[in-house]
Scaffold this active site. Structure first.
Site, PDB file in Angstrom:
ATOM      1  N   ARG A  40       0.808  -1.212   0.000  1.00  0.00           N
ATOM      2  CA  ARG A  40       0.000   0.000   0.000  1.00  0.00           C
ATOM      3  C   ARG A  40       0.849   1.274   0.000  1.00  0.00           C
ATOM      4  O   ARG A  40       0.653   2.145  -0.833  1.00  0.00           O
ATOM      5  CB  ARG A  40      -0.936   0.017   1.210  1.00  0.00           C
ATOM      6  CG  ARG A  40      -1.906   1.190   1.216  1.00  0.00           C
ATOM      7  CD  ARG A  40      -2.837   1.158   2.411  1.00  0.00           C
ATOM      8  NE  ARG A  40      -3.629  -0.060   2.474  1.00  0.00           N
ATOM      9  CZ  ARG A  40      -4.500  -0.319   3.438  1.00  0.00           C
ATOM     10  NH1 ARG A  40      -4.675   0.545   4.426  1.00  0.00           N
ATOM     11  NH2 ARG A  40      -5.196  -1.433   3.434  1.00  0.00           N
ATOM     12  N   HIS A  86      -8.550  -3.502  -7.594  1.00  0.00           N
ATOM     13  CA  HIS A  86      -8.232  -2.762  -6.365  1.00  0.00           C
ATOM     14  C   HIS A  86      -9.481  -2.640  -5.497  1.00  0.00           C
ATOM     15  O   HIS A  86     -10.246  -1.683  -5.622  1.00  0.00           O
ATOM     16  CB  HIS A  86      -7.702  -1.368  -6.732  1.00  0.00           C
ATOM     17  CG  HIS A  86      -6.987  -0.666  -5.620  1.00  0.00           C
ATOM     18  ND1 HIS A  86      -5.779  -1.110  -5.120  1.00  0.00           N
ATOM     19  CD2 HIS A  86      -7.303   0.443  -4.911  1.00  0.00           C
ATOM     20  CE1 HIS A  86      -5.371  -0.286  -4.163  1.00  0.00           C
ATOM     21  NE2 HIS A  86      -6.292   0.663  -4.004  1.00  0.00           N
ATOM     22  N   TYR A 130     -17.513  13.817 -14.333  1.00  0.00           N
ATOM     23  CA  TYR A 130     -17.339  14.985 -15.211  1.00  0.00           C
ATOM     24  C   TYR A 130     -15.995  14.983 -15.954  1.00  0.00           C
ATOM     25  O   TYR A 130     -15.873  15.631 -16.986  1.00  0.00           O
ATOM     26  CB  TYR A 130     -17.430  16.276 -14.389  1.00  0.00           C
ATOM     27  CG  TYR A 130     -18.744  16.469 -13.685  1.00  0.00           C
ATOM     28  CD1 TYR A 130     -19.935  16.556 -14.395  1.00  0.00           C
ATOM     29  CD2 TYR A 130     -18.795  16.557 -12.295  1.00  0.00           C
ATOM     30  CE1 TYR A 130     -21.142  16.729 -13.739  1.00  0.00           C
ATOM     31  CE2 TYR A 130     -19.995  16.745 -11.636  1.00  0.00           C
ATOM     32  CZ  TYR A 130     -21.172  16.826 -12.360  1.00  0.00           C
ATOM     33  OH  TYR A 130     -22.363  16.987 -11.713  1.00  0.00           O
TER      34      TYR A 130
END
Length: 770
Positions: A40, A86, A130
């Protein structure tokens, strides 16, 4: 009776393991910690990526979002990533992708964004529904070779898909783009660097494996941040940080005025406005500093009067940063203004270096520059070997087919006859022409139109070319020297693309040791104005503008109004740049800046709001600090000493203990020693007066002092200094400002520590000199 075939459900309590709680907790936390470290937070030194970034790039490659294709919605990418590779939140994945697209966060962006991907002001990116994204050319270079057997593929979290263990490309992403992360018990913080310089240092290391660190640092200068700026530490500090893998750098914003006429003004960031007026322009800010926050800090410093020489700050930025600083007057020193902004705001920050990465065995380790480059070079050599072996396997498979085609061409009529008349043509061909299964299958799968292409010369030429390539690759695989030569050739080709003369490759951060710091003092920036400071009997303090006539009242404290039951205690003239010393009768001294005192429109403020003066302590003196000036200090015990005013200045509101007192003793005298004074006069409660040489009085920074006058009963009432040839003066009682001078005071002169004798006739009954 129960059915014997009935299946009984297992008891859930059978799954409970009886184990000590601390060992069970320790075991599970260790698993979590290792997962955080290796999967990580820390980047792999081979590709410089964390798993989330690697999965993002792999997903975008699978979606064919290369630089030549169109953009796709970020939501599509995020959905694919969290669904297949993931299993974490969509926000975490999207934030990671946004950072890969921000040119102010990444030196060489790996994602090209379309839409609002945030800005250097600190504004967040628009929602992923967007925005749109695709890969950059740099990302393609980082993933080059994925289809060439260069890396292993591992199963995803649910075993349904495969993902690459690392990215095999030659782009040195770890140092080029840097990384930061916090794991359990360890962290990493790596700045970005210039690709051209990274490759220069790597080439030197390949040519000379025993190269000295100092030589590497000549080629590898240090960080090259996306936002530019200046690194102002010495070369020794930077070199030592990279040698050990730990350190920190001072990073400053850049002052640059592109529109200035003179070259020196451009470099200094000064824009001339005419009439002697000028302004400073900030064109670059330190890495990871938000522009909006920086402007707020500067504005707050102006509001708090921490930078009195600065009048205003304006943000005139467009796509380029342009922060304008307007000085209060044209006489302000530009360098002093710069230093004050560096000191008070994030225009100067520290970037900590911590080269903590996962090596090829996924072991976390802090490495120096040389060790890191050696490990990265070794990984690229291994990738080159795997690519070569993969190509050799492809050539061997193709050669097998080409040799079969040649046999078929030489025996074309017989091959056609076998195919037409035999029930098992594959087995017959394999037996008759000694073909392999793959060769026979390839011949059978050929189309009729391909027969015309089976020209003997073409097949033999292809076989010759493949054998030649196979021989070269075999030599490459067997020769470490050839592998190093090939790696150097590939690195030089990449270096050309990121040359210092290109827009992307040019160095942005200037590394130059800062000139000696301008002595920055807050006092130097305070605008000098005359003020009159007044302290009341009950401890209310204020400062009136200008030098008020203190003789306008009988008490010598000026014509000021006080609260009912209060009255004047001390008043003095000074400048706003001065420090005012307050002496308390418990022997502590306190310091106030004259510029920070409340105005005189009201009654002021209690001095105890600002200073921690004990409730039972009383202020016995207020004087203006003169760094080279001297104070006469005396206690009721008759002991005292002289002290330099500069030693009495306290930096905190708690003050500084100067006079050590025992029992009920109090500090009763704190009086400036006038210039040219050579004698001390002391009078006790017993009305005995004595005079002795000032030279007999020690100069101390702290203590009880020495005995000034000896008493049988009572203690010291007052003490002062004077010039013997001028005589001793004191104020007469009654109305008016009458003063008497005793010119024959030498008659009271004795050695320090004597008892003294009665004073001259007319000496004040309160035993005070003033």
């Amino acid at each position: 009776m129960s059915d014997p075939t009935e299946i009984t459900e297992p008891d859930p309590f059978d799954a409970i393991v009886d184990a000590p709680f601390d060992s069970a907790l320790e075991e599970r936390y260790l698993v979590y910690a290792l997962s955080t470290i290796t999967a990580r937070s820390l980047p792999d030194l081979r590709d410089g990526l964390k798993p989330v970034h690697r999965r993002l790039l792999w997903t975008m490659r699978q979606l064919k979002l290369d630089p030549s294709s169109g953009f796709k919605k970020s939501a599509r990418v995020v959905g694919e990533v969290i669904g297949k590779y993931h299993p974490h939140g969509d926000t975490a994945a999207y934030d990671a992708m946004v950072r890969l697209a921000q040119d102010f966060a990444l030196r060489y962006p790996l994602v090209e964004g379309q839409g609002n991907f945030g800005n250097i002001d600190g504004d967040n990116a628009a929602a992923y529904r967007y925005t749109e994204a695709r890969l950059t050319r740099t990302a393609i270079q980082l993933m080059a070779g994925l289809d060439e057997g260069t890396v292993d593929f591992i199963p995803t979290y649910n075993g349904e898909e495969q993902e690459p263990e690392l990215m095999p490309g030659l782009f040195p992403n770890l140092l080029a783009n840097g990384a930061s992360g916090i794991a359990v018990g360890m962290a990493t913080n790596i700045p970005s660097h210039n690709v051209h310089e990274i490759i220069e240092a790597t080439l030197e290391l390949i040519d000379n494996p025993h190269v000295e660190h100092a030589r590497l640092m000549e080629l590898f200068q240090g960080p090259d941040f996306p936002t530019g700026g200046l690194i102002v530490d010495s070369p020794e500090v930077i070199s030592n940080a990279y040698e050990t893998g730990r350190g920190s750098f001072r990073v400053r914003g850049r002052f640059h005025a592109a529109e200035a006429d003179k070259a020196e003004d451009r470099e200094a960031g000064i824009e001339r406005l005419g009439g002697g007026q000028w302004q400073l322009v900030i064109s670059e800010i330190p890495y990871q500093v938000q522009k909006g926050k920086l402007i707020e800090q500067i504005a707050q410093a102006i509001a708090d009067k921490k930078v009195p020489i600065l009048e205003d700050v304006r943000d005139e930025s467009d796509e380029n940063i342009r922060i304008v600083l307007v000085p209060r007057s044209r006489n302000v020193d530009p360098e002093l203004l710069k230093e004050s902004i560096y000191k008070l705001t994030d225009l100067e920050t520290r970037f900590g270096l911590n080269l903590n990465v996962l090596d090829a065995t996924r072991t976390p380790m802090v490495m120096g520059l040389k060790e890191l480059l050696q490990n990265w070079t070794a990984s690229q050599i291994e990738i080159l070997q795997r690519r070569t072996q993969h190509r050799l396997d492809q050539i061997a498979r193709r050669l097998e087919l080409v040799e079969g085609y040649i046999i078929a061409f030489l025996n074309l009529d017989r091959v056609i006859e076998i195919i037409r008349y035999e029930d098992e043509p594959k087995a017959v061909m394999m037996a008759e022409f000694s073909l392999t299964d793959r060769q026979a299958e390839a011949i059978l799968n050929m189309r009729l139109r391909s027969l015309r292409k089976l020209e003997e010369m073409e097949l033999k030429q292809e076989k010759t070319d493949l054998l030649a390539e196979q021989e070269e690759l075999q030599k490459l695989l067997e020769s470490p020297a050839r592998q190093r030569t090939r790696l150097k050739r590939d690195l030089k080709a990449l270096q050309k693309e990121y040359g210092l003369d290109t827009a992307l490759g040019a160095r942005r951060t200037t590394i130059a040791e800062a000139a000696p710091t301008v002595e920055f003092s807050m006092d130097a920036m305070i605008e000098k104005e005359p003020v009159t400071v007044v302290l009341s009997q009950k401890g209310w303090i204020r400062a009136a503008k200008g030098h008020v006539d203190l003789a306008a009242s009988e008490d010598g404290c000026g014509d000021f109004k006080y609260k009912e039951g209060d009255g004047p205690a001390f008043a003095l003239h000074c400048q706003t740049t001065d420090k005012v010393l307050l002496a308390a009768d418990n022997g502590r001294f306190f310091t106030l800046g004259a510029d920070k005192l409340p105005g005189a429109r009201g009654f002021g403020e209690p001095v105890r709001n600002t200073l921690d003066i004990d409730a039972d302590a009383q202020v016995i003196a207020m004087v203006v600090n003169q760094p080279k000036g001297m104070l006469l200090l005396a206690a009721t015990t008759g002991k005292g000493f002289a002290a330099e005013m500069g030693e009495l200045v306290a930096e905190t509101r708690k003050g500084k203990q100067v006079v050590n007192l025992k029992g009920d003793a109090k500090l009763t005298v704190a009086r400036p020693i006038g210039e040219g004074h050579d004698h001390v006069a002391v009078v006790g409660d017993n009305r005995k007066l004595m005079v002795f040489n000032l030279e007999e009085l020690p100069v101390m920074a702290r203590g009880q002092g020495v005995t000034l006058q000896r008493y049988r009963d009572g203690g010291l009432a007052d003490a002062t200094t004077f010039k013997l040839e001028d005589g001793l003066s004191w104020q007469m009682g009654g109305k008016g400002d009458r003063t008497r001078t005793e010119s024959e005071i030498w008659q009271w002169k004795v050695a320090r520590g004597a008892a003294g004798r009665l004073p001259p006739q007319g000496f004040p009954r309160d035993n005070r000199f003033s």
